[in-house]
Every structure is written in C-alpha cells, then in structure tokens.
Scaffold this active site. Structure first.
Site, PDB file in Angstrom:
ATOM      1  N   ALA A  70       3.236  -1.038   4.217  1.00  0.00           N
ATOM      2  CA  ALA A  70       2.628   0.289   4.163  1.00  0.00           C
ATOM      3  C   ALA A  70       3.684   1.377   4.019  1.00  0.00           C
ATOM      4  O   ALA A  70       4.560   1.516   4.877  1.00  0.00           O
ATOM      5  CB  ALA A  70       1.795   0.534   5.424  1.00  0.00           C
ATOM      6  N   GLU A  71       3.599   2.135   2.922  1.00  0.00           N
ATOM      7  CA  GLU A  71       4.468   3.306   2.721  1.00  0.00           C
ATOM      8  C   GLU A  71       3.560   4.524   2.742  1.00  0.00           C
ATOM      9  O   GLU A  71       2.765   4.733   1.831  1.00  0.00           O
ATOM     10  CB  GLU A  71       5.211   3.175   1.394  1.00  0.00           C
ATOM     11  CG  GLU A  71       6.350   4.176   1.235  1.00  0.00           C
ATOM     12  CD  GLU A  71       5.881   5.513   0.689  1.00  0.00           C
ATOM     13  OE1 GLU A  71       5.653   6.435   1.512  1.00  0.00           O
ATOM     14  OE2 GLU A  71       5.749   5.642  -0.525  1.00  0.00           O
ATOM     15  N   LEU A  72       3.690   5.340   3.797  1.00  0.00           N
ATOM     16  CA  LEU A  72       2.683   6.347   4.092  1.00  0.00           C
ATOM     17  C   LEU A  72       3.193   7.783   4.001  1.00  0.00           C
ATOM     18  O   LEU A  72       2.647   8.681   4.627  1.00  0.00           O
ATOM     19  CB  LEU A  72       2.113   6.093   5.501  1.00  0.00           C
ATOM     20  CG  LEU A  72       1.685   4.650   5.778  1.00  0.00           C
ATOM     21  CD1 LEU A  72       1.146   4.520   7.182  1.00  0.00           C
ATOM     22  CD2 LEU A  72       0.667   4.179   4.752  1.00  0.00           C
ATOM     23  N   GLY A  73       4.226   7.997   3.242  1.00  0.00           N
ATOM     24  CA  GLY A  73       4.718   9.355   3.092  1.00  0.00           C
ATOM     25  C   GLY A  73       5.527   9.810   4.291  1.00  0.00           C
ATOM     26  O   GLY A  73       5.861   9.022   5.179  1.00  0.00           O
ATOM     27  N   PHE A 100       0.838  -1.195   0.000  1.00  0.00           N
ATOM     28  CA  PHE A 100       0.000   0.000   0.000  1.00  0.00           C
ATOM     29  C   PHE A 100       0.873   1.245   0.000  1.00  0.00           C
ATOM     30  O   PHE A 100       1.768   1.388   0.836  1.00  0.00           O
ATOM     31  CB  PHE A 100      -0.937   0.029   1.213  1.00  0.00           C
ATOM     32  CG  PHE A 100      -1.711   1.313   1.330  1.00  0.00           C
ATOM     33  CD1 PHE A 100      -2.807   1.538   0.517  1.00  0.00           C
ATOM     34  CD2 PHE A 100      -1.320   2.312   2.213  1.00  0.00           C
ATOM     35  CE1 PHE A 100      -3.513   2.733   0.583  1.00  0.00           C
ATOM     36  CE2 PHE A 100      -2.024   3.511   2.297  1.00  0.00           C
ATOM     37  CZ  PHE A 100      -3.124   3.722   1.481  1.00  0.00           C
TER      38      PHE A 100
END
Length: 612
Positions: free
Chosen positions: A319-322, A296
């Site tokens: 998860a890569e969320l900025g 994601f």
C-alpha cells in the site's frame, strides 16, 4: 632456465627436461588450448545469442483521438446521466474524449484467466527474453514520447513538461534499471551455514508468484500503469491492472504500447490485462483467489477497503498511500536559497500539486524563513495556469488543471480554517474560474505562511497546488514538526552541515529522504514506500522485484553424492530407548555447535562421545 634451445636448424630439448616430459607438456598445452578455444567459442555464441534475443524491434501503435468534436461539456463528470459507462473528458478544458465500458465481475474473471494462461509460458522465459521486451518498450517510449505526453495531458490536465518529467523520465529510468540490474536482483543467492549444518548448502530463490494485480491512481496515468507492469513481468508474473476511472480513456492506448512490445518479441500479449471499473466492482478483483499479490496506490480510506477485501483470500497487499512530505530548510543553507527555491517550487506545483511525494510542507528555521517568503511570494503569484494543448505558441502555461473539482471545497475550507487560526494567505487560496476554459478544473497556486502543527492543513494531505510554510526554532524542532503529521512517505533536507543532515535523516519518520534535493530517490530506483499513514511495503529497486516473487528457501546436501546426508542418531530414534541419555546427547550437540569458545565446544564433543 629456458626449456628449449634453437641450434643446428632444429630445436634441441635441454637436459633438464626428458623427451617424455616434453611430450606430456605439449599434450597438456594442446588440450588446454583446445579447451580455451571451445570456451571462447561458447562464450561468444552466448553473447551473440543474448544480442539476438535482446534485439530491439520497432512497432507502431495508433494514437487515439477524442471522440467528440472539441466542444466542452458544460458540467463535466465521469458519470453520464442515463449511462453506466465511464464518461471520459479533458479536465483542463472539459472536452469530451469518449466512453469506456467498465469491467464486470465476469470480465475480470476473463482477464485473470487470460493472464494466467499466458503466464504459464512466460514463467519459463529467460531473463534475456524478458529484457528484450523491456528494450522494445523503452525504445517505443523514447521514439513516441511526444504522443504519450499529449495523451497524458489530455486525460489528466497536466503540462507537457510535467508529463515529460513525471511520466516519461521516471518510466524509462525504471526500464533502464530493470534491464541492467533486474536479473541480479532475482538470481538465486547463496546463504551461510553453521557448524552443525556444514554439510549443507543454502540458497534463496526468487520465483514468479503467478498473476498479480495493481490498482493505480490517476495522477500519472502512463507511469502508474506501466511501472507495476515492468516489475511484474520481469519477475515472471502476469498482471491485471485496474486503472482509475478518471483516466480510463488513455489506459487503452498505454496498455497497447506494452502489449505491442510483448507481441513483436513473440510473447503472448495476454500476459498484461488492463481493466477499468467503478469502485463497487473493484473489490471483486481485490478479493479474487487467483490474484497472488496486490499493489495499491491511492488514499487511506480506499486502502482500508482494499486490505479488508484482500484479506478474504489472504492476498498480500503493498500500500502506497501518499503523504504530507516535508522539506526542511535549515539555517546552514542560507547561501543556497536561490537554488533551493527553484526546487521547492517544482516539488510543490508539479502536476498541480497532485503528487504523492510532492512537497506539502516547507519547514524553515529562523535565519531562512523570512527570506523564503520574499523569494516564494512573487514567483507563486506569477505562475500561469491553463491548458498546454489549446494555446498559441505565444501563450505560456506553467501549471495545468486538477483532475476534477471534487476536492475544491475541502481545500478552500482547509485554507480558510488556517487563516482563521492565524496563518497568513499571501497568494491564491481559492478555485480558479478560468477566463478561457470555463469547464476546466483549476485551483489558484497558493502560498500560505505561518502555519502551525496543530492546524488541519498541516496534517491532511492537500494533493493540490498549495505551498505551506511553517516556522521551526531549530533543526531539532524542524524534525519534530515534520514528524507531527500522521504520514511518513518522503522528506527533503536542505543544509550544508553533514552532521546536521545526518541527524535529520535519523530522526525523520519517513520511508525516504533526499538531501539538498527533492524526490531524487525516485530517479535512481531506490525502494519506494513509507511508514505510518503512508502505507507499507516497497516497490522499485531490488526490494520491489523480490516483493513480486515467491521467496523460496532451499537447503540441500553439499556432498550428497558421497553419501554425506542427515541421519538421525540412534539415541533419539523412535521409540527412544533411554530418554535421559537422549536428552544429554542432544544437549551435547547444542554445546558443540554453540558453546562458548573452544573449551565449550570441546566439552560438547566430549559429552557426545560419552552419551553415544
């Protein structure tokens, strides 16, 4: 002493080698020579086979054209009144591009079934066959990069330069790395054993997971789509990619590029599936029991929904969320300021600041702080904003549009709040009503200085063209300020003292650090990811490929053919005859394997014999 001697027109065997020995010598030499020839022929044939398997085959994919007549929508939005379809338009101009029908749960089921069926065969392909697909894909990208960049600019609003750097360069680098190093990362690796298990051999295998999924963001429509596909298929998986509804129009073309590479190599193009859905349908994909892994790329709030949905089927999520990436500019770099300023500008304003590893904060120490303001202010003020696809050759554009105007209110409030609390707004600070592109989504390139850690703009990801400058007392204080935001993706450190830079690397709470550069780790395929509010897991590099694999540990007999295998000693066979003796025996085995020094291990051996 020579073995042979010429004389009298013939070869005479010397006295120190008998005729029988010499005959044996010739036989062994001949056999060895024949074996070498066979080995050489086998090796060469493998080289030719690999060359044949990895031959680049060219192919053609038609470039899409906007469905409209070039007229801009008056109030562009991806939601069209009276329709469930996704309305696609160019964010730089508002030009209508076309409609895309969103996938339904039934459509997602069909996509997964197609990928699953194709993956069963694909999982048995060799690395050479997988490399051929990637080579063909890489060649297509290089030969058609102008078209790919234009489609990216049309669908996301960025400039051609930003597309070349953020879409093409990083994608072909990922392909290059995977072609050269992917097989090594996925080759079974030997692992050490111990004294008690010395008769065992240990291997870790990296096997395909099956069908994986990726939910990717809109800021890099080509790279974010193709990147997960490269890793997934090289690891032997099928993949379903859910693209953002903001860039659904270009996704069809980009998916055909990958499918074309599979097809010309004789592989099933159904291995790769691309779907566009509204958020209300996306959870059907993320909770699907036939999905083995989810990558994601997006925001924290959506990531929480994805993780909760995936938990229903216990599907692992990367998860890569900025982030709120900081660039630390230290006093020792004062002589290098001109070069550093260029990097800071690129890191802040590339793709109009819509970059997960973009520079969101510049934290400078006293000796360089004021100098940075003097250098940055006129440069940011001079940045020209517009559309690169609708300009004359004499009209220059430095920065493109933002994907939509949905964040403009938030950005303006963050800036105004910071000013109210003492920050100084030197350039920009508001949405831009472009004189030519009235329906485009533009925000003024902004410079905000004297920002402090407690301000909201120092802690929230802007994801826009805003340069935030913060003052630090010293290097230690700079690290403290950098860590004060609730993110931890990347960071940059600009300084000339090695020990000072090393101290920053150690103290920064981030997943990645570039020294005297910006985001350089992404250009060399190091594992990509962060910590804290920036997510978890890693993609890219060896870690990325292995993360898309079933990591299988195998412990086997070294000499099973000789009957050397595990046997349960009589002292502990059920039913156990003497419990105390069995306990003393197992205790002695532990002492033999792990006792301190020779004396401890010898004691264990003695006790084994005593309790046998």
């Amino acid at each position: 002493m020579p073995l042979l001697e010429e004389g009298g027109g013939h070869i005479r065997i010397l006295d120190d080698m008998s005729e029988r020995e010499f005959t044996l010598f010739l036989i062994v030499g001949s056999v060895g020579g024949v074996l070498f020839v066979f080995w050489w022929m086998f090796t060469v044939s493998k080289w030719f086979q690999a060359w044949e398997d990895e031959t680049v085959i060219r192919y053609v994919i038609d470039v899409p054209k906007p469905a409209g007549d070039g007229t801009a929508l008056e109030n562009p939005s991806i939601k069209a009144p009276g329709s469930t379809a996704i309305q696609c338009y160019a964010p730089a101009t508002g030009e209508f591009l076309g409609f895309v029908n969103p996938a339904t749960p039934e459509g997602i089921d069909r996509a997964i079934e197609k990928a699953q069926s194709a993956q069963e065969r694909w999982a048995r392909t060799t690395f050479s066959q997988r490399r051929q697909v990637l080579r063909c894909l890489q060649n297509f990208i290089i030969e058609n990069q102008d078209d790919i960049c234009r489609i990216c600019c049309l669908d996301s609003g960025k400039t051609m330069i930003d597309a070349e750097l953020g879409e093409i360069l990083v994608t072909v680098e990922k392909l290059r790395w995977t072609i050269l190093h992917g097989e090594k990362a996925l080759t079974p690796s030997r692992r050490p054993t111990n004294l008690l298990m010395a008769y065992k051999k240990n291997v870790v295998r990296y096997e395909p997971l099956g069908v994986v999924a990726a939910l990717v963001s809109w800021n890099y429509p080509f790279h974010n789509l193709v990147g997960p596909i490269i890793s997934a298929i090289f690891a032997g998986n099928g993949i379903v990619v859910k693209v953002s509804e903001n860039t659904a129009w270009s996704a069809a073309y980009f998916s055909l590029i990958v499918k074309g590479a599979l097809h010309v190599c004789g592989q099933n193009s159904n291995l790769v599936q691309v779907v566009s859905t509204w958020p209300s349908t996306a959870n059907y994909l993320t909770s699907h029991p036939k999905i083995s892994h989810i990558t994601f790329i997006g925001s924290q709030p959506v990531a929480k929904l994805v993780a909760a949905s995936a938990a229903k089927s216990l599907t692992p999520v990367l998860a890569e969320l900025g982030g709120k990436d900081a660039a630390l500019v230290l006093d020792s770099s004062h002589k290098d300021i001109p070069r550093i300023v260029e990097i800071l500008l690129r890191g802040t304003f590339q793709a109009a600041g819509q970059n997960c590893i973009g520079i969101e904060r510049i934290i400078a120490t006293p000796k360089v702080y004021d100098r940075l303001i003097l250098e940055l202010q006129p440069r940011i003020k001079a940045i020209r904003v517009g559309s690169v696809l609708d300009t004359s050759k004499d009209e220059q554009v430095d920065m493109g549009a933002m994907i939509s105007d949905s964040s403009f209110d938030r950005l303006e409030k963050l800036i105004q709040s910071a000013v109210d609390d003492g920050a100084r707004l030197l350039v920009g600070g508001k949405r831009l009503n472009h004189p030519k592109y009235h329906s485009g989504h533009y925000f003024q390139p902004t410079l905000l200085v004297d920002v402090t850690p407690e301000m909201a703009i120092a802690n929230e990801e802007c994801f826009g063209p805003i340069c935030v400058l913060m003052r630090a007392k010293n290097t230690q204080d700079a690290c403290k300020i950098a860590n004060s935001a609730p993110f931890g993706l990347g960071a940059s450190v600009f300084g000339t003292r090695g020990t000072e830079n090393e101290a920053c690397i150690t103290h920064l709470k981030s997943g990645m650090v570039s020294i005297n550069d910006f985001a350089s780790y992404y250009a060399v395929q190091l594992p990509f990811g962060g910590q804290r509010g920036s997510g978890y897991g890693r993609f890219a590099g060896e870690e990325g490929l292995r993360g898309l694999s079933n990591i299988k540990a195998v412990c086997d007999d070294k000499w099973g053919w000789a009957g050397i295998k595990t046997a349960i000693p009589k002292q502990i066979r059920y039913p156990i005859a003497e419990t105390e003796k069995g306990f003393q025996f197992t205790k002695a085995v532990v002492e033999l394997g792990y006792g301190t020094g020779i004396k401890g291990r010898f004691s264990g051996l003695r006790n084994i014999m005593k309790n046998s």
